[in-house]
Design a protein around this motif. Structure first.
Motif, PDB file in Angstrom:
ATOM      1  N   LEU A  58       0.404  -0.898  -0.034  1.00  0.00           N
ATOM      2  CA  LEU A  58       0.088  -0.278   0.015  1.00  0.00           C
ATOM      3  C   LEU A  58       0.769   1.494  -0.221  1.00  0.00           C
ATOM      4  O   LEU A  58       0.415   2.229  -0.560  1.00  0.00           O
ATOM      5  N   GLY A 117       2.061   1.961  -4.084  1.00  0.00           N
ATOM      6  CA  GLY A 117       0.784   3.024  -4.279  1.00  0.00           C
ATOM      7  C   GLY A 117       0.214   3.091  -5.161  1.00  0.00           C
ATOM      8  O   GLY A 117      -0.040   3.346  -6.220  1.00  0.00           O
ATOM      9  N   LYS A 173      -2.951   3.838   2.760  1.00  0.00           N
ATOM     10  CA  LYS A 173      -2.715   3.600   1.413  1.00  0.00           C
ATOM     11  C   LYS A 173      -2.233   5.672   1.485  1.00  0.00           C
ATOM     12  O   LYS A 173      -1.467   6.053   1.046  1.00  0.00           O
ATOM     13  N   ALA A 217       1.305   6.624   1.542  1.00  0.00           N
ATOM     14  CA  ALA A 217       1.946   6.604   0.475  1.00  0.00           C
ATOM     15  C   ALA A 217       3.356   7.157   0.236  1.00  0.00           C
ATOM     16  O   ALA A 217       4.360   6.013  -0.058  1.00  0.00           O
TER      17      ALA A 217
END
Length: 147
Positions: A76, A79, A114, A118
């Motif tokens: 996550l 990304g 996320k 990121a």
């Protein structure tokens, strides 16, 4: 019958438990269940479950899910995959179960993680990023404060 720590039988069981844990670490994305893991080390499922909890303080399933969530966190942060893609990549077959367990361990939903994380570890060595972002087990994640 109680197995005495240090006895030959106890040491043999500990070696088997390490093999199970190592297999989970390697094959976390594969379909794994207690019975299959137990067969791999010539133990019954019940015995494996009891001994694993005694040795490591958590169930086989909990340990497996923690490994999957750790890997999901890394994916996550990258990304480039959706939450659903990450769920199936790490071996979960239910998006709902994945999201629930992720939220329990990390303290926020996979999509919120996320979005927020990121870029949080950009430029950080992977060994440091892994330590900084390691999930907390046994529902000890801090709750997000309401503002």
């Amino acid at each position: 019958m109680t197995i005495q720590p240090g006895s030959e039988l106890h040491l043999r069981d500990l070696a088997r438990l390490r093999r199970v844990r190592d297999r989970i670490d390697r094959e976390y994305a594969q379909p794994l269940d207690v019975e299959a893991l137990a067969r791999g080390v010539h133990m019954s499922g019940g015995h494996l479950s009891r001994q694993f909890r005694l040795a490591y303080g958590e169930s086989v399933y909990s340990y497996l899910m923690t490994r999957r969530i750790e890997r999901a966190m890394a994916l996550l942060r990258r990304g480039d995959l959706s939450v659903t893609e990450v769920c199936f990549t790490v071996g979960c077959s239910s998006l709902g179960t994945f999201s629930t367990r992720f939220s329990e361990l990390v303290g926020r939903s996979p999509s919120a993680y996320k979005r927020d994380q990121a870029q949080a570890t950009a430029g950080m060595p992977s060994c440091v990023a892994r330590q900084v972002t390691k999930p907390i087990r046994n529902r000890e994640a801090p709750q997000e404060s309401e503002t």
